[in-house]
Design an enzyme around this catalytic site. Structure first.
Site, PDB file in Angstrom:
ATOM      1  N   LYS A   1      -3.536 -11.656  -8.569  1.00  0.00           N
ATOM      2  CA  LYS A   1      -4.793 -11.725  -7.824  1.00  0.00           C
ATOM      3  C   LYS A   1      -5.906 -10.866  -8.425  1.00  0.00           C
ATOM      4  O   LYS A   1      -5.674  -9.741  -8.849  1.00  0.00           O
ATOM      5  CB  LYS A   1      -4.481 -11.243  -6.404  1.00  0.00           C
ATOM      6  CG  LYS A   1      -5.633 -11.212  -5.445  1.00  0.00           C
ATOM      7  CD  LYS A   1      -5.160 -10.786  -4.074  1.00  0.00           C
ATOM      8  CE  LYS A   1      -5.629  -9.423  -3.653  1.00  0.00           C
ATOM      9  NZ  LYS A   1      -6.892  -9.205  -3.044  1.00  0.00           N
TER      10      LYS A   1
ATOM     11  N   LYS B   1       0.842  -1.204   0.000  1.00  0.00           N
ATOM     12  CA  LYS B   1       0.000   0.000   0.000  1.00  0.00           C
ATOM     13  C   LYS B   1       0.872   1.246   0.000  1.00  0.00           C
ATOM     14  O   LYS B   1       0.594   2.220  -0.703  1.00  0.00           O
ATOM     15  CB  LYS B   1      -0.921   0.016   1.228  1.00  0.00           C
ATOM     16  CG  LYS B   1      -2.063  -0.956   1.129  1.00  0.00           C
ATOM     17  CD  LYS B   1      -3.314  -0.300   0.543  1.00  0.00           C
ATOM     18  CE  LYS B   1      -4.281  -1.275  -0.093  1.00  0.00           C
ATOM     19  NZ  LYS B   1      -4.845  -2.246   0.812  1.00  0.00           N
TER      20      LYS B   1
ATOM     21  N   LYS C   1     -10.358  -5.502  -6.491  1.00  0.00           N
ATOM     22  CA  LYS C   1     -11.140  -4.382  -7.038  1.00  0.00           C
ATOM     23  C   LYS C   1     -10.286  -3.154  -7.313  1.00  0.00           C
ATOM     24  O   LYS C   1     -10.655  -2.293  -8.077  1.00  0.00           O
ATOM     25  CB  LYS C   1     -12.327  -4.024  -6.152  1.00  0.00           C
ATOM     26  CG  LYS C   1     -12.098  -4.058  -4.682  1.00  0.00           C
ATOM     27  CD  LYS C   1     -13.417  -3.862  -3.953  1.00  0.00           C
ATOM     28  CE  LYS C   1     -13.304  -4.211  -2.492  1.00  0.00           C
ATOM     29  NZ  LYS C   1     -13.562  -5.605  -2.194  1.00  0.00           N
TER      30      LYS C   1
HETATM   31  P1  ADP Z   1      -9.911  -6.583  -2.738  1.00  0.00           P
HETATM   32  O1  ADP Z   1      -8.596  -7.294  -2.805  1.00  0.00           O
HETATM   33  O2  ADP Z   1     -10.695  -6.715  -3.960  1.00  0.00           O
HETATM   34  O3  ADP Z   1      -9.784  -5.154  -2.254  1.00  0.00           O
HETATM   35  P2  ADP Z   1     -10.588  -7.231  -0.098  1.00  0.00           P
HETATM   36  O4  ADP Z   1      -9.171  -6.938   0.228  1.00  0.00           O
HETATM   37  O5  ADP Z   1     -11.640  -6.337   0.449  1.00  0.00           O
HETATM   38  O6  ADP Z   1     -10.735  -7.334  -1.650  1.00  0.00           O
HETATM   39  O7  ADP Z   1     -10.874  -8.728   0.336  1.00  0.00           O
HETATM   40  C1  ADP Z   1     -11.977  -9.171   1.056  1.00  0.00           C
HETATM   41  C2  ADP Z   1     -11.902 -10.673   1.230  1.00  0.00           C
HETATM   42  O8  ADP Z   1     -11.863 -11.322  -0.035  1.00  0.00           O
HETATM   43  C3  ADP Z   1     -10.654 -11.165   1.976  1.00  0.00           C
HETATM   44  O9  ADP Z   1     -11.012 -12.277   2.731  1.00  0.00           O
HETATM   45  C4  ADP Z   1      -9.730 -11.564   0.886  1.00  0.00           C
HETATM   46  O10 ADP Z   1      -8.800 -12.550   1.277  1.00  0.00           O
HETATM   47  C5  ADP Z   1     -10.694 -12.115  -0.139  1.00  0.00           C
HETATM   48  N1  ADP Z   1     -10.150 -11.978  -1.489  1.00  0.00           N
HETATM   49  C6  ADP Z   1      -9.971 -10.817  -2.179  1.00  0.00           C
HETATM   50  N2  ADP Z   1      -9.451 -11.073  -3.404  1.00  0.00           N
HETATM   51  C7  ADP Z   1      -9.302 -12.422  -3.476  1.00  0.00           C
HETATM   52  C8  ADP Z   1      -8.820 -13.309  -4.497  1.00  0.00           C
HETATM   53  N3  ADP Z   1      -8.424 -12.854  -5.671  1.00  0.00           N
HETATM   54  N4  ADP Z   1      -8.796 -14.624  -4.220  1.00  0.00           N
HETATM   55  C9  ADP Z   1      -9.207 -15.104  -3.025  1.00  0.00           C
HETATM   56  N5  ADP Z   1      -9.680 -14.325  -2.039  1.00  0.00           N
HETATM   57  C10 ADP Z   1      -9.728 -13.004  -2.248  1.00  0.00           C
END
Ligand code: ADP
Ligand code: TRP
Length: 332
Positions: free
Chosen positions: A195, A112, A198
């Site tokens: 990965k 970040k 969003k």
């Molecule tokens: P993002 O990465 O889209 O900002 P978040 O960080 O808010 O999403 O993640 C929320 C939840 O979704 C967490 O438990 C995270 O581990 C899971 N998660 C997010 N992206 C993935 C992914 N590509 N594969 C598996 N789990 C994910």
């Protein structure tokens, strides 16, 4: 045996396939037999400074998406993080024993800080202590999350152990990241970089709200090449990613057919993508329809949020009372 389960998602955009497979899907099964809490991490969302309008809209949207995915407000406690300020007191206690060095070493913090060099705020640095408070405020032992959260969970265990050691107690459990399969999940994105997320730019993530045309457009744009030229050659990562998405939404026969075509060099990526887009749309459609039917139902959403808030606060207040007592805050 019934366990306490907690997980949360930041309301920084719509839910995508990665969120579903990493966190929500695991939670769905757990909610049947356990004391489960699933929350919208809007305090965490503040690290990127949303406007008040954006924040509120996103919270509502994500709550609707939770319910559309099958989280059941009568089985699990669904709540908004900022409705339960008790966790913030626990956050403060943990921060008193969280050290700069260990917080700076967390990979997600480093990432970040690299991505937003002009906004490396203390909230970002102490993200893992707030996350520990989110989990330990309910004294949860299992946390359904994707692979990317492993290190944050390790920090949660560190803070739990430190507290227990410091006060010579076994008050807090040492929670583990949880997935029903053997391994934590990482759903790949469409841009070939790893990965699905969003914040990775348009086109990387398939959202549960995406319509058919959007899904098709994103998938057709995914990175490929002119195809293998040697039989049984090694699959590049970005092609492997497309197969991983197929694994999630397509029939086994279809996957085998394209894997065989890759092996004998007859594969046409355009056809494979069309197939993946069609299967993806079929998978997403029920979520999309359900979200649309719930998101404008303000009355239902506010009822769910209130029901969750009351249950979550009850659990949180119990913990805070006991923690205050352990630390030595007593009325004089
Ligand atoms: P993002 O990465 O889209 O900002 P978040 O960080 O808010 O999403 O993640 C929320 C939840 O979704 C967490 O438990 C995270 O581990 C899971 N998660 C997010 N992206 C993935 C992914 N590509 N594969 C598996 N789990 C994910
Ligand atoms: N850190 C998680 C993410 O970015 C979201 C989160 C905040 C969380 N608090 C939590 C997940 C507590 C599980 C438990 O995805």
């Amino acid at each position: 045996m019934s366990s306490k389960i907690v997980s949360g998602i930041r309301p920084t955009g719509n839910l995508h396939l990665g969120n579903y497979f990493g966190a929500l899907r695991n939670f769905l099964k757990l909610q049947e037999e356990n004391d489960c809490y699933f929350f919208i991490a809007d305090y965490h969302g503040l690290t990127t400074h949303p406007t008040p309008e954006n924040l509120q809209e996103n919270v509502k949207q994500v709550l609707a998406e939770f319910v559309a995915c099958g989280l059941d407000p009568d089985k699990a406690t669904l709540y908004v993080q900022s409705d339960v300020p008790e966790a913030i007191e626990l956050y403060l206690f943990f921060n008193m024993n969280a050290y700069l060095g260990e917080l700076q070493r967390v990979t997600t913090f480093k990432e970040k800080a690299r991505k937003q060099p002009n906004n490396v705020n203390a909230g970002l640095l102490t993200y893992p202590t707030l996350m520990a408070a989110d989990i330990l405020i309910h004294r949860a032992s299992k946390v359904p999350v994707g692979k990317d959260q492993e290190q944050n969970l390790e920090m949660t265990r560190t803070f739990a152990k430190r507290f227990n050691h410091m006060y010579q107690t076994e008050y807090f459990p040492e929670p583990v990241a949880y997935n029903f399969g053997d391994e934590l999940v990482k759903v790949p994105g469409l841009d070939g970089s790893g990965k699905m997320g969003k914040s990775e730019g348009f086109g990387n993530a398939i959202f549960l709200i995406d319509d058919e045309a959007t899904i098709k457009k994103k998938i057709m744009k995914a990175k490929t090449d002119s195809g293998p030229t040697e039989k049984n050659s090694e699959m590049p990562d970005y092609i492997q990613n497309l197969f991983s998405l197929m694994d999630i939404v397509s029939e086994t026969d279809t996957i085998t057919q394209y894997k065989d075509a890759f092996a004998d060099c007859s594969i046409r990526y355009g056809d494979m993508k069309k197939q993946l887009a069609a299967d993806m749309n079929e998978f997403i459609a029920p979520f999309r329809d359900k979200i649309k039917s719930i998101v404008s139902n303000d009355e239902l959403l506010s009822k769910i949020a209130k029901q969750g808030r009351d249950k979550a606060r009850e659990s949180a207040q119990r913990t805070i009372k006991e923690v205050r007592d352990i630390i030595g805050f007593k009325s004089i």
